[in-house]
Design an enzyme around this catalytic site. Structure first.
Site, mmCIF file in Angstrom:
data_model
loop_
_atom_site.group_PDB
_atom_site.id
_atom_site.type_symbol
_atom_site.label_atom_id
_atom_site.label_comp_id
_atom_site.label_asym_id
_atom_site.label_seq_id
_atom_site.Cartn_x
_atom_site.Cartn_y
_atom_site.Cartn_z
ATOM 1 N N ASP A 1 -16.268 0.348 -1.632
ATOM 2 C CA ASP A 1 -15.892 -1.061 -1.834
ATOM 3 C C ASP A 1 -16.858 -1.731 -2.811
ATOM 4 O OD1 ASP A 1 -13.854 -0.845 0.261
ATOM 5 O OD2 ASP A 1 -15.574 -0.663 1.586
ATOM 6 N N HIS B 1 -15.033 -2.060 6.668
ATOM 7 C CA HIS B 1 -14.337 -1.372 5.567
ATOM 8 C C HIS B 1 -12.838 -1.492 5.858
ATOM 9 C CE1 HIS B 1 -13.073 1.586 2.665
ATOM 10 N NE2 HIS B 1 -12.519 2.304 3.605
HETATM 11 P P1 NAD Z 1 -7.124 14.420 4.402
HETATM 12 O O1 NAD Z 1 -5.939 14.129 5.261
HETATM 13 O O2 NAD Z 1 -6.932 15.054 3.075
HETATM 14 O O3 NAD Z 1 -8.144 15.332 5.232
HETATM 15 C C1 NAD Z 1 -8.429 15.083 6.584
HETATM 16 C C2 NAD Z 1 -9.341 16.156 7.105
HETATM 17 O O4 NAD Z 1 -9.603 15.868 8.483
HETATM 18 C C3 NAD Z 1 -8.756 17.551 7.029
HETATM 19 O O5 NAD Z 1 -9.778 18.474 6.745
HETATM 20 C C4 NAD Z 1 -8.236 17.749 8.441
HETATM 21 O O6 NAD Z 1 -8.162 19.126 8.818
HETATM 22 C C5 NAD Z 1 -9.291 17.006 9.245
HETATM 23 N N1 NAD Z 1 -8.784 16.653 10.573
HETATM 24 C C6 NAD Z 1 -7.503 16.390 10.936
HETATM 25 N N2 NAD Z 1 -7.430 16.166 12.259
HETATM 26 C C7 NAD Z 1 -8.689 16.266 12.738
HETATM 27 C C8 NAD Z 1 -9.250 16.165 14.032
HETATM 28 N N3 NAD Z 1 -8.498 15.885 15.109
HETATM 29 N N4 NAD Z 1 -10.591 16.353 14.158
HETATM 30 C C9 NAD Z 1 -11.372 16.616 13.081
HETATM 31 N N5 NAD Z 1 -10.885 16.744 11.837
HETATM 32 C C10 NAD Z 1 -9.556 16.560 11.663
HETATM 33 O O7 NAD Z 1 -7.911 13.041 4.283
HETATM 34 P P2 NAD Z 1 -8.933 12.577 3.150
HETATM 35 O O8 NAD Z 1 -8.179 11.907 2.066
HETATM 36 O O9 NAD Z 1 -9.836 13.713 2.823
HETATM 37 O O10 NAD Z 1 -9.717 11.431 3.929
HETATM 38 C C11 NAD Z 1 -10.565 11.770 5.009
HETATM 39 C C12 NAD Z 1 -10.934 10.503 5.769
HETATM 40 O O11 NAD Z 1 -11.785 9.698 4.963
HETATM 41 C C13 NAD Z 1 -9.737 9.605 6.136
HETATM 42 O O12 NAD Z 1 -9.989 9.053 7.425
HETATM 43 C C14 NAD Z 1 -9.800 8.513 5.103
HETATM 44 O O13 NAD Z 1 -9.183 7.326 5.555
HETATM 45 C C15 NAD Z 1 -11.300 8.364 4.976
HETATM 46 N N6 NAD Z 1 -11.754 7.704 3.739
HETATM 47 C C16 NAD Z 1 -12.683 6.721 3.880
HETATM 48 C C17 NAD Z 1 -13.163 6.074 2.760
HETATM 49 C C18 NAD Z 1 -14.186 4.987 2.894
HETATM 50 O O14 NAD Z 1 -14.455 4.309 1.890
HETATM 51 N N7 NAD Z 1 -14.804 4.766 4.029
HETATM 52 C C19 NAD Z 1 -12.688 6.436 1.483
HETATM 53 C C20 NAD Z 1 -11.745 7.465 1.396
HETATM 54 C C21 NAD Z 1 -11.294 8.112 2.529
#
Ligand code: NAD
Length: 333
Positions: A160, A188
């Protein structure tokens, strides 16, 4: 002697991790003199895929990558870990409300908290990325107990901050590096507050350079809605900008903060600025000479908040309190 950092990345087969892992292996997170023992963690059905990512990391022949492994067993992946980057979580599905997502992901972070306290190193540092990251951090921190103190826990609002900085630089027609002290406060989420009232552009107050009406009515919603705008345009959520922010977040913790700047971190509130103690809220933070190298930060004190800023911060803190209420059973130990 070469130092080695043991770093865990959960959600290792997800899209954020795919953009992040090569950058850690290349030394961009911990620096050019630190070797990395990189542990990829994911749920059991994803481990075969994770092994493919391990192969790619091996094929990169990164000079600083001393070891790389993949496991679905936290006792193995988190053993003696110095940094645990909690990216793994269930993505928000169609029609899912934020409250549903909080309930769905909360239990993952209860387990992570337990594993970190049981298996992490005595100086373990944690960065929560998986959304809703502030409240997930609150849950994990709570579940870990007293052995892993409050100052070890952070959640990611650096994306952000980076977005805000870039949008303001474009408007002011200055390079991004000329925008300083543009801190994110609160959650966030769509209530986050990018505090332009204390921001600086090329050494002057941002409000002296850029039209205040634009800042209030266009800039704030643009930062708050930027993630949704990326999804609408790209058909997928932010990935390499998130990886960049995670690298910046950790670099910002292991290096001294420049004297003329701040770094936004969501941290466990100590009551500063009236944010209830214990909530995980974003604040402007600094790392001093003393803290550099070990991830020790301070919340910047003495910032003047106008009535406008105060009202925006109160709104995002109220949302964090509502989220805490939704997961209160997960905090009841
Ligand atoms: P993605 O869907 O591509 O990947 C998710 C990952 O989590 C995969 O490796 C999956 O196997 C794993 N997963 C699924 N279920 C799970 C469980 N029960 N326990 C543990 N792991 C599990 O998602 P992404 O695009 O890589 O994003 C990952 C996370 O990061 C999301 O929650 C997204 O919202 C968050 N994110 C946060 C920010 C931020 O600024 N804070 C920015 C981008 C993404």
């Amino acid at each position: 002697m070469v130092k080695t950092v043991r770093a865990v990345v959960t959600g290792a087969t997800g899209q954020v991790a795919y953009a992040l892992l090569p950058r850690i292996a290349a030394g961009e997170m911990f620096g050019p003199e630190v070797e990395v023992d990189l542990r990829l963690a994911d749920i059991p059905p994803m481990i075969e895929k994770a092994k493919g990512v391990v192969m790619e990391l091996e094929d990169g022949a990164y000079p600083l990558l001393s070891r790389v492994s993949a496991s679905a067993d936290r006792a193995e992946s988190h053993h003696d870990a110095d940094w645990v980057l909690l990216v793994g979580s269930v993505p928000r599905g169609p029609g899912m409300e934020r409250g549903d997502l909080i309930r769905k992901n909360g239990p993952i972070f209860v387990e992570e908290g337990k594993a970190i306290t049981a298996h992490g190193s005595k100086d373990v540092r944690v960065v929560v990325v998986g959304n809703p990251c502030n409240t997930n951090c609150l849950i994990a921190r709570h579940s870990a107990g007293a052995k892993v103190p409050d100052d070890r826990w952070t959640a990611l609002t650096r994306l952000d901050q980076n977005r805000a900085r870039s949008l303001l630089a474009q408007r002011a027609k200055v390079p991004v590096r000329d925008v300083k002290k543009l801190a994110i406060w609160g959650n966030h989420s769509a209530t986050l507050y990018p505090d332009f009232t204390n921001a600086q552009v090329a050494g002057k107050r941002a409000t002296d350079i850029v039209d205040r009406a634009w800042l209030e009515t266009e800039f704030i919603p643009a930062v708050q809605q930027r993630g949704a705008a990326v999804i609408a345009a790209r058909g997928a959520s932010s990935a390499f900008s998130a990886a960049q922010a995670i690298v910046d977040h950790v670099r910002g913790l292991v290096q001294k903060t420049p004297d003329d700047d701040w770094t936004s971190l969501a941290v466990v509130s100590d009551g500063s600025y009236g944010v209830p103690a214990g909530l995980v809220s974003s604040f402007p933070c600094r790392v001093s000479d003393r803290g550099a190298g070990n991830g020790t930060f301070e919340i910047v004190q003495g910032i003047t908040l106008s009535d406008f800023a105060r009202a925006k911060i109160d709104a995002t803190i109220a949302e964090l309190e509502r989220e805490r209420e939704i997961v209160k059973d997960l905090l009841a130990s």
